[in-house]
Motif scaffolding. Structure first.
Motif, PDB file in Angstrom:
ATOM      1  N   ASN A 107     -10.751 -16.424 -49.855  1.00 50.14           N
ATOM      2  CA  ASN A 107     -11.858 -16.576 -48.902  1.00 50.14           C
ATOM      3  C   ASN A 107     -11.648 -17.763 -47.957  1.00 50.14           C
ATOM      4  N   LEU A 108     -10.530 -17.721 -47.233  1.00 49.34           N
ATOM      5  CA  LEU A 108     -10.175 -18.784 -46.298  1.00 49.34           C
ATOM      6  C   LEU A 108     -10.400 -18.322 -44.860  1.00 49.34           C
ATOM      7  N   PRO A 109     -10.502 -19.267 -43.927  1.00 51.74           N
ATOM      8  CA  PRO A 109     -10.569 -18.866 -42.510  1.00 51.74           C
ATOM      9  C   PRO A 109      -9.356 -18.024 -42.105  1.00 51.74           C
ATOM     10  N   TYR A 110      -8.201 -18.273 -42.754  1.00 49.69           N
ATOM     11  CA  TYR A 110      -6.964 -17.560 -42.415  1.00 49.69           C
ATOM     12  C   TYR A 110      -6.964 -16.126 -42.951  1.00 49.69           C
ATOM     13  N   SER A 111      -7.985 -15.758 -43.752  1.00 51.92           N
ATOM     14  CA  SER A 111      -8.060 -14.391 -44.266  1.00 51.92           C
ATOM     15  C   SER A 111      -8.155 -13.385 -43.124  1.00 51.92           C
ATOM     16  N   ILE A 112      -8.628 -13.831 -41.974  1.00 50.15           N
ATOM     17  CA  ILE A 112      -8.697 -12.953 -40.799  1.00 50.15           C
ATOM     18  C   ILE A 112      -7.319 -12.403 -40.468  1.00 50.15           C
ATOM     19  N   ASP A 113      -6.286 -13.244 -40.581  1.00 51.06           N
ATOM     20  CA  ASP A 113      -4.930 -12.780 -40.272  1.00 51.06           C
ATOM     21  C   ASP A 113      -4.409 -11.819 -41.329  1.00 51.06           C
ATOM     22  N   THR A 114      -4.788 -12.024 -42.581  1.00 48.85           N
ATOM     23  CA  THR A 114      -4.384 -11.078 -43.629  1.00 48.85           C
ATOM     24  C   THR A 114      -4.945  -9.695 -43.319  1.00 48.85           C
ATOM     25  N   ARG A 115      -6.206  -9.647 -42.929  1.00 47.39           N
ATOM     26  CA  ARG A 115      -6.807  -8.363 -42.573  1.00 47.39           C
ATOM     27  C   ARG A 115      -6.126  -7.766 -41.343  1.00 47.39           C
ATOM     28  N   ARG A 116      -5.774  -8.618 -40.398  1.00 51.46           N
ATOM     29  CA  ARG A 116      -5.087  -8.144 -39.186  1.00 51.46           C
ATOM     30  C   ARG A 116      -3.763  -7.489 -39.535  1.00 51.46           C
ATOM     31  N   PHE A 117      -3.003  -8.085 -40.484  1.00 52.65           N
ATOM     32  CA  PHE A 117      -1.707  -7.524 -40.882  1.00 52.65           C
ATOM     33  C   PHE A 117      -1.858  -6.075 -41.350  1.00 52.65           C
ATOM     34  N   ILE A 118      -2.936  -5.808 -42.068  1.00 57.80           N
ATOM     35  CA  ILE A 118      -3.135  -4.465 -42.615  1.00 57.80           C
ATOM     36  C   ILE A 118      -3.294  -3.455 -41.486  1.00 57.80           C
ATOM     37  N   ALA A 119      -4.126  -3.782 -40.498  1.00 61.67           N
ATOM     38  CA  ALA A 119      -4.328  -2.874 -39.368  1.00 61.67           C
ATOM     39  C   ALA A 119      -3.042  -2.710 -38.564  1.00 61.67           C
ATOM     40  N   GLU A 120      -2.345  -3.809 -38.326  1.00 65.06           N
ATOM     41  CA  GLU A 120      -1.135  -3.740 -37.506  1.00 65.06           C
ATOM     42  C   GLU A 120      -0.015  -2.987 -38.220  1.00 65.06           C
ATOM     43  N   TYR A 121      -0.018  -2.991 -39.542  1.00 68.83           N
ATOM     44  CA  TYR A 121       0.975  -2.176 -40.253  1.00 68.83           C
ATOM     45  C   TYR A 121       0.752  -0.703 -39.947  1.00 68.83           C
ATOM     46  N   VAL A 122      -0.518  -0.263 -39.977  1.00 72.23           N
ATOM     47  CA  VAL A 122      -0.818   1.142 -39.683  1.00 72.23           C
ATOM     48  C   VAL A 122      -0.354   1.496 -38.277  1.00 72.23           C
ATOM     49  N   PHE A 123      -0.659   0.638 -37.303  1.00 75.27           N
ATOM     50  CA  PHE A 123      -0.244   0.907 -35.921  1.00 75.27           C
ATOM     51  C   PHE A 123       1.279   0.973 -35.804  1.00 75.27           C
ATOM     52  N   GLU A 124       1.960   0.004 -36.419  1.00 71.60           N
ATOM     53  CA  GLU A 124       3.420  -0.052 -36.309  1.00 71.60           C
ATOM     54  C   GLU A 124       4.067   1.123 -37.031  1.00 71.60           C
ATOM     55  N   PHE A 125       3.514   1.502 -38.165  1.00 70.64           N
ATOM     56  CA  PHE A 125       4.040   2.637 -38.930  1.00 70.64           C
ATOM     57  C   PHE A 125       4.001   3.911 -38.093  1.00 70.64           C
ATOM     58  N   LEU A 126       2.869   4.151 -37.443  1.00 74.30           N
ATOM     59  CA  LEU A 126       2.727   5.354 -36.619  1.00 74.30           C
ATOM     60  C   LEU A 126       3.583   5.273 -35.366  1.00 74.30           C
ATOM     61  N   LYS A 127       3.659   4.086 -34.774  1.00 73.10           N
ATOM     62  CA  LYS A 127       4.444   3.900 -33.563  1.00 73.10           C
ATOM     63  C   LYS A 127       5.907   4.218 -33.804  1.00 73.10           C
ATOM     64  N   GLN A 128       6.411   3.857 -34.975  1.00 74.70           N
ATOM     65  CA  GLN A 128       7.821   4.077 -35.303  1.00 74.70           C
ATOM     66  C   GLN A 128       8.069   5.461 -35.909  1.00 74.70           C
ATOM     67  N   GLY A 129       7.036   6.314 -35.900  1.00 76.25           N
ATOM     68  CA  GLY A 129       7.209   7.676 -36.410  1.00 76.25           C
ATOM     69  C   GLY A 129       7.312   7.751 -37.914  1.00 76.25           C
ATOM     70  N   GLY A 130       6.643   6.852 -38.603  1.00 74.72           N
ATOM     71  CA  GLY A 130       6.691   6.847 -40.061  1.00 74.72           C
ATOM     72  C   GLY A 130       6.092   8.111 -40.653  1.00 74.72           C
ATOM     73  N   ASN A 131       6.561   8.455 -41.832  1.00 75.06           N
ATOM     74  CA  ASN A 131       6.112   9.681 -42.485  1.00 75.06           C
ATOM     75  C   ASN A 131       5.680   9.355 -43.910  1.00 75.06           C
ATOM     76  N   ARG A 132       4.457   9.693 -44.251  1.00 76.41           N
ATOM     77  CA  ARG A 132       3.949   9.508 -45.603  1.00 76.41           C
ATOM     78  C   ARG A 132       2.895  10.586 -45.850  1.00 76.41           C
ATOM     79  N   PRO A 133       2.544  10.873 -47.114  1.00 72.99           N
ATOM     80  CA  PRO A 133       1.533  11.890 -47.400  1.00 72.99           C
ATOM     81  C   PRO A 133       0.219  11.587 -46.685  1.00 72.99           C
ATOM     82  N   ALA A 134      -0.498  12.638 -46.307  1.00 71.35           N
ATOM     83  CA  ALA A 134      -1.755  12.473 -45.571  1.00 71.35           C
ATOM     84  C   ALA A 134      -2.758  11.637 -46.364  1.00 71.35           C
TER      85      ALA A 134
END
Length: 531
Positions: free
Chosen positions: A371-398
């Motif tokens: 529960n730190l102020p920097y937790s905002i960046d941890t949450r950001r990493f999660i969203a940006e992984y999804v964007f980057e995964f799709l951008k690079q044509g990643g494939n995983r089960p629905a």
């Protein structure tokens, strides 16, 4: 420490075509750290021992080698802010020597009269070279090899440089709105979103710094904060000059510290302080202040230490209390952030390596539990992984993609609660809803549109918002609404190629042949299509 970091940067410079970043990880930040250290590394050369001493000659040779390594490392960063800072610092040192230096003395067995002439010539050459770089950069291009050509590119039309000018204009408009006290420390992103210039579409969409200390400090803390910031440097310069005039420090030390202060401010006209560079300048402030202690202070200090044995229990308790506070603060400010970042990094690596989504989410939850102020960046990493995964044509089960997308949406909602004025998290959540609507639940398109409309109210100048709104309208079967958003942004930015491409796609999808031909002609004319 800086020498070891510089050796790493030099090794990168000779073995890689990328910019040197060393252990800091960013070329601009590395440069802003090394430029002030370069001037600090000049101080040992001012010792007054005779050159005939073999040890002194060896020591000076070693320090000249260190200076060369530092300078080479700065060159391999190709950071133009560093070039400006270095040039301003050296120019300041030379001018101080020319106008205030002792005419009768000698340095390195060379008379000051000759050195003053040489310094004057160097200043004149530097001014001429600066004029060439600013007004005729094509003449300077052949001077450096291609590997270092970026150092001399000061063309205001260049993409990065032109973006900086636009950001400065945004900061200026925001500062005018809250002239005295600004938007608040670390709130530049709120100002930036409120006054976003649509012409910034060619660069990164998110700025949290103005890349100029004048606009950065001024717009976030107002005129009061800016004067406070400048006064630190003014006070440091005043003290070191007074120490020289009173004979408590040498002209050389005063000259180097003055040059360092100017170099730091000059490079911060095009970048900003990070922890590494700010630690250096804080060390310099402390060093200058330490010289203010006179003999009286020293004698008082000695007497106080002499009395320690007689008051050991009391001193011990004070020391224990002080260490306890230090350890507690260190845990809060150092240990907890480190542990949180370590857990987040494990989660990121688990996602990238495909070792299991649930395990990765567990690691992220461990990080967020601090529960730190920097937790905002941890949450950001999660969203940006999804964007980057799709951008690079990643494939995983629905089911896997749905789980990650829903988890990322939840984290963006938390970020919106933590920073309700930050449009970035609103846009991120809207884009995640859009992913969900495309992949597993079309009803989520209404959630996406609601977020994009909210983002439009917060930062109406962002062209990306209108593209997303057009897509949302299109997916809901509202062709007229989609054209409304696309045409609006094309009227604002007629040269926005991506909007023209979106318009062409919409025209094809809706059978609008006239608009399709119109957009295709534009895209071909502007080199966006090869045929």
């Amino acid at each position: 420490t800086a020498t070891l970091v510089s050796l790493h940067a030099v090794w990168q410079g000779f073995t890689s075509a990328d910019l040197a970043t060393a252990t800091i990880g960013n070329a601009a930040y590395l440069s802003s750290y090394l430029v002030p250290v370069f001037f600090l590394a000049l101080l040992p050369l001012l010792r007054e021992e005779s050159l005939s001493s073999r040890s002194v000659v060896q020591s000076r040779a070693l320090h000249m080698l260190i200076l060369a390594v530092l300078l080479l490392a700065v060159m391999f960063t190709q950071a133009r802010a560093g070039v400006v800072g270095f040039g301003a610092g050296v120019g300041t040192a030379l001018l101080l020597f020319v106008f205030l230096g002792d005419k009768k003395g000698q340095t390195f067995s060379v008379s000051h009269t000759r050195l003053k002439w040489a310094a004057g010539i160097l200043v004149a050459a530097g001014i001429a070279a600066s004029a060439v770089l600013l007004f005729a950069p094509e003449i300077a291009a052949p001077v450096l090899p291609d590997r270092l050509s970026g150092l001399l590119n000061f063309d205001i039309q260049e993409r990065t440089a032109s973006a900086r000018v636009l950001v400065w204009r945004v900061a200026r408009e925001g500062w005018k709105e809250r002239l005295l006290f600004g938007w608040g420390p670390e709130n530049f992103n709120i100002l930036f979103n409120a006054h976003y210039d649509p012409n910034l579409y060619i660069v990164e969409p998110w700025f949290d710094r103005a890349h100029n200390f004048l606009f950065d400090i001024g717009s976030t803390t107002g005129g009061a904060g800016f004067l406070s910031y400048i006064s630190m440097f003014g006070a440091a310069a005043f003290l070191v000059i007074r120490q020289w005039k009173e004979g408590r420090t040498s002209f050389g030390v005063m000259n180097i510290y003055s040059a360092l202060l100017v170099a730091h401010l000059a490079q911060n006209m095009f970048t900003f302080d990070t922890l590494s560079s700010f630690l250096v300048i804080t060390f310099v402030f402390g060093s200058i202040a330490a010289h203010e202690r006179d003999a009286t202070h020293t004698s008082v200090l000695k007497k106080s230490f002499a009395s320690v044995p007689r008051a050991f229990p009391k001193s011990f308790l004070k020391g224990f209390a002080g260490l306890s506070v230090l350890f507690f603060v260190s845990y809060l400010l150092v240990v907890k952030p480190y542990l949180a970042n370590a857990e987040a990094h494990k989660g990121w690596e688990l996602l990238r390596g495909g070792a299991g989504d649930e395990l990765a989410i567990q690691q992220f939850e461990k990080s967020l539990s601090y529960n730190l102020p920097y937790s905002i960046d941890t949450r950001r990493f999660i969203a940006e992984y999804v964007f980057e995964f799709l951008k690079q044509g990643g494939n995983r089960p629905a089911s896997s993609l749905q789980r990650l997308t829903e988890y990322a949406i939840k984290q963006m909602t938390e970020n919106m609660r933590a920073e309700p004025q930050n449009v970035k998290w609103v846009m991120y959540r809207g884009e995640l809803y859009m992913v969900g609507a495309q992949k597993f639940d079309s009803a989520l398109i209404k959630n996406a549109e609601a977020d994009f409309l909210r983002a439009k109210d917060m930062s109406g100048g962002r062209p990306q918002i209108y593209l997303e709104l057009a897509e949302a309208r299109k997916r809901q079967g509202d062709t007229e609404g989609a054209w409304k958003h696309l045409d609006f942004i094309l009227q604002k930015i007629p040269e926005f190629a991506f909007a023209h491409a979106n318009a062409a796609v919409l025209a094809v999808d809706t059978g609008n042949r006239e608009r399709e031909e119109q957009e295709m002609i534009w895209l071909r004319a502007h080199g966006e299509l090869s045929h």
